[in-house]
Design an enzyme around this catalytic site. Structure first.
Site, short mmCIF file in Angstrom:
data_model
loop_
_atom_site.label_atom_id
_atom_site.label_comp_id
_atom_site.label_asym_id
_atom_site.label_seq_id
_atom_site.Cartn_x
_atom_site.Cartn_y
_atom_site.Cartn_z
CB SER A 145 -0.91 0.00 1.23
OG SER A 145 -1.85 -1.05 1.12
CD1 TRP A 169 2.69 -8.35 -3.95
CD2 TRP A 169 2.43 -10.57 -4.02
NE1 TRP A 169 2.91 -8.84 -2.68
CE2 TRP A 169 2.75 -10.20 -2.70
CE3 TRP A 169 2.22 -11.92 -4.30
CZ2 TRP A 169 2.87 -11.12 -1.67
CZ3 TRP A 169 2.33 -12.84 -3.28
CH2 TRP A 169 2.65 -12.43 -1.99
CB THR A 171 -0.12 -9.88 -13.66
OG1 THR A 171 -0.83 -9.75 -12.43
CG2 THR A 171 -0.94 -10.70 -14.64
CD GLN A 349 -24.77 -20.41 3.43
OE1 GLN A 349 -23.54 -20.44 3.40
NE2 GLN A 349 -25.48 -21.00 4.36
N GLY A 352 -25.15 -24.73 -1.32
CA GLY A 352 -24.97 -25.64 -0.18
C GLY A 352 -23.72 -26.50 -0.36
CD GLU A 376 -4.80 -3.00 -11.44
OE1 GLU A 376 -5.16 -1.84 -11.68
OE2 GLU A 376 -4.69 -3.88 -12.30
CB THR A 378 -6.36 -3.03 0.12
OG1 THR A 378 -6.03 -1.74 0.67
CG2 THR A 378 -5.10 -3.90 0.11
CD GLU A 380 -8.99 -2.68 3.90
OE1 GLU A 380 -8.38 -3.04 2.88
OE2 GLU A 380 -9.87 -3.38 4.45
N1 COS Z 1 -3.11 11.05 -10.07
C1 COS Z 1 -2.07 11.90 -10.16
N2 COS Z 1 -1.25 12.19 -9.11
C2 COS Z 1 -1.51 11.58 -7.95
C3 COS Z 1 -2.58 10.67 -7.78
C4 COS Z 1 -3.40 10.43 -8.91
N3 COS Z 1 -4.44 9.58 -8.84
N4 COS Z 1 -2.57 10.22 -6.51
C5 COS Z 1 -1.54 10.81 -5.90
N5 COS Z 1 -0.90 11.63 -6.76
C6 COS Z 1 0.24 12.51 -6.50
C7 COS Z 1 -0.12 13.50 -5.39
O1 COS Z 1 -0.74 14.64 -5.93
C8 COS Z 1 1.24 13.81 -4.81
O2 COS Z 1 1.89 14.75 -5.62
P1 COS Z 1 2.84 15.89 -4.96
O3 COS Z 1 3.81 15.17 -4.05
O4 COS Z 1 3.46 16.57 -6.12
O5 COS Z 1 1.92 16.80 -4.16
C9 COS Z 1 1.99 12.49 -4.96
O6 COS Z 1 1.31 11.73 -5.97
C10 COS Z 1 2.01 11.68 -3.70
O7 COS Z 1 0.68 11.45 -3.31
P2 COS Z 1 0.24 11.21 -1.81
O8 COS Z 1 0.87 12.25 -0.94
O9 COS Z 1 -1.24 11.08 -1.78
O10 COS Z 1 1.00 9.81 -1.51
P3 COS Z 1 0.76 8.73 -0.40
O11 COS Z 1 2.04 8.14 -0.05
O12 COS Z 1 -0.11 9.28 0.70
O13 COS Z 1 -0.02 7.59 -1.20
C11 COS Z 1 -1.86 6.34 -1.95
C12 COS Z 1 -1.24 7.70 -1.77
C13 COS Z 1 -2.06 5.61 -0.64
C14 COS Z 1 -3.22 6.58 -2.59
C15 COS Z 1 -0.98 5.51 -2.92
O14 COS Z 1 0.26 5.19 -2.34
C16 COS Z 1 -1.61 4.22 -3.36
O15 COS Z 1 -2.46 4.23 -4.25
N6 COS Z 1 -1.18 3.08 -2.77
C17 COS Z 1 -1.65 1.79 -3.21
C18 COS Z 1 -0.79 1.32 -4.32
C19 COS Z 1 -1.44 0.22 -5.06
O16 COS Z 1 -2.58 0.32 -5.48
N7 COS Z 1 -0.71 -0.85 -5.24
C20 COS Z 1 -1.20 -2.01 -5.92
C21 COS Z 1 -0.48 -2.17 -7.17
S1 COS Z 1 -1.01 -3.72 -7.81
S2 COS Z 1 -0.71 -3.59 -9.63
#
Ligand code: COS
Length: 393
Positions: A145, A169, A171, A349, A352, A376, A378, A380
């Protein structure tokens, strides 16, 4: 057939759910899945067999480059057609749907969105026809995450980036011919310290690790990617150095729509099986669908499935119009994936004891569905994205 959601024509005036292409590709994907996937579903699942050749056939039909413009060898469709392809395939096999989704929206989608002309001409025709399979690497063993704190590094040395680290992980980590990989080119935790590189199979120092033995989605290959002083030509950088994290987030905004579509397909598959069984199974002298305990389950399942589809179509519509979609794609992914889990659980379910065996399809929908609330991002993480958008400003 009357209760099936498969052919639901439209939704209370939301005609964005329908268009001619969507119907045409839907029929094509349905026919393909019936003919080439359905007969092998359990065999591939049990053996964890990844059917590489199947994707070549899907490529010939344009389903591996659904939204790649025709000038790069793709089908040139939009997101309505794309989510239709994914959900139709997932109704038969979630694992194959997952691979089609990862190939289209992650690797191919990233190059399409952020590659320069030369890069697009180099890789997209191969990917869109499935001559090459694509992979995409963001997650690491210790950063799921919290993707921003990745450890894989790339250091520029003359005309090459030297990449060290690993991605988890992934694909198509083994069978993929090319991967888009997020690497750290700056300080750890700096949102402008991550870049996206295209790394081809066979590049010295690039190997794959073990194949995961998974609960579900077993016919979709998942492995680790390993980089040991891997030398990547600097012209393989996508966009600007330091923009990789934002690119990845934008790619995931689209990718989450496809996981929502994958969830929708799984939910529909489980629902259709449950409806048919409830009508056919007799207990206490009548079909079990006559009992309110079963009928109300079907009512909940149907309502949640249609609500999922509306959220997906809303996100697809925004994506087609190049409008901001982070909140709507997270909502679609969150709601549809949780719906898939609930629907598949209730389908087991309703079946059964039979539902608990591998002789009926619902146990596989149940296992496959769970991945959708994790991959892609969670559920959460989706709630973080949604709540941040809601609280903005
Ligand atoms: N589109 C464009 N920019 C984005 C964005 C989006 N959807 N989401 C975040 N950003 C940018 C923010 O604007 C920020 O930019 P600045 O630093 O210039 O202000 C930067 O990215 C960092 O964003 P943020 O501060 O929100 O980062 P966090 O560490 O808090 O992370 C989450 C944000 C949790 C949403 C992100 O880490 C995430 O999606 N994690 C899950 C990853 C995932 O889905 N992994 C599975 C991959 S399986 S293929």
């Amino acid at each position: 057939m009357d209760a099936m959601l498969t052919d639901t024509p439209n939704y209370g005036g939301y005609d964005f759910a329908m268009n001619e292409n969507k119907q045409m590709v839907g029929q094509m994907a349905r026919d393909f899945a019936e003919r080439y996937i359905k007969p092998h579903v359990m065999e591939w699942d049990e053996a964890q067999h990844f059917p590489v050749d199947l994707f070549k056939k899907l490529g010939e039909l344009g389903m591996m480059g659904v939204f790649v413009p025709e000038q790069y060898g793709g089908s040139g469709f939009g997101y309505y057609e794309y989510v239709t392809v994914i959900s139709e395939i997932a109704k038969v096999c979630g694992a194959i749907g997952l691979s089609v989704a990862a190939h289209n929206s992650l690797c191919t989608g990233h190059i399409l969105a952020f590659g320069n002309e030369e890069q697009k001409h180099k890789w997209l025709p191969k990917l869109a026809t499935a001559e090459w399979l694509g992979a995409w690497g963001l997650t690491e063993a210790n950063t799921g995450s919290d993707a921003l704190h990745m450890n894989t590094t790339a250091v520029l040395d003359g005309d090459y980036y030297i990449v060290n680290g690993s991605k988890n992980w992934i694909t198509h980590g083994k069978s993929g011919n090319v991967a888009v990989v997020m690497v750290r080119t700056g300080e750890k935790g700096d949102s402008h310290g991550i870049s996206a590189l295209v790394i081809e199979k066979g590049t010295p120092g690039f190997t794959h690790g073990k194949k995961e033995n998974k609960l579900g989605m077993r016919a979709s290959e998942t492995t680790e990617l390993i980089f040991d002083n891997c030398r990547v030509p600097k012209e393989n950088l996508l966009g600007v150095e330091g923009e990789g994290f934002k690119q990845a987030m934008q790619v995931l905004d689209g990718g989450r729509i496809s996981i929502a579509a994958l969830s929708l397909g799984i939910a529909k598959g489980a629902f259709d099986a449950a409806v048919a069984y409830a009508k056919e199974r007799h207990q206490f002298g009548q079909p079990i669908s006559n009992f309110q305990g079963i009928a109300f389950k079907l009512a909940d399942m149907a309502t949640e499935i249609e609500a999922s589809e509306l959220l997906i179509m809303q996100a697809a519509d925004l994506k087609n119009r190049h409008l901001p979609v982070s909140k709507q794609s997270a909502m679609a992914k969150y709601y549809a994936s949780e719906t898939a889990v609930r629907t598949a659980t209730e389908a087991v379910q309703i079946f059964g004891g039979y539902g608990y065996t591998k002789d009926f399809p619902v146990e596989k929908f149940y296992r496959d569905a769970k991945l959708c609330t994790i991959g892609e991002g969670t559920s959460e993480i989706q709630k973080i994205v949604i709540s941040r958008e809601v609280l903005k400003g």
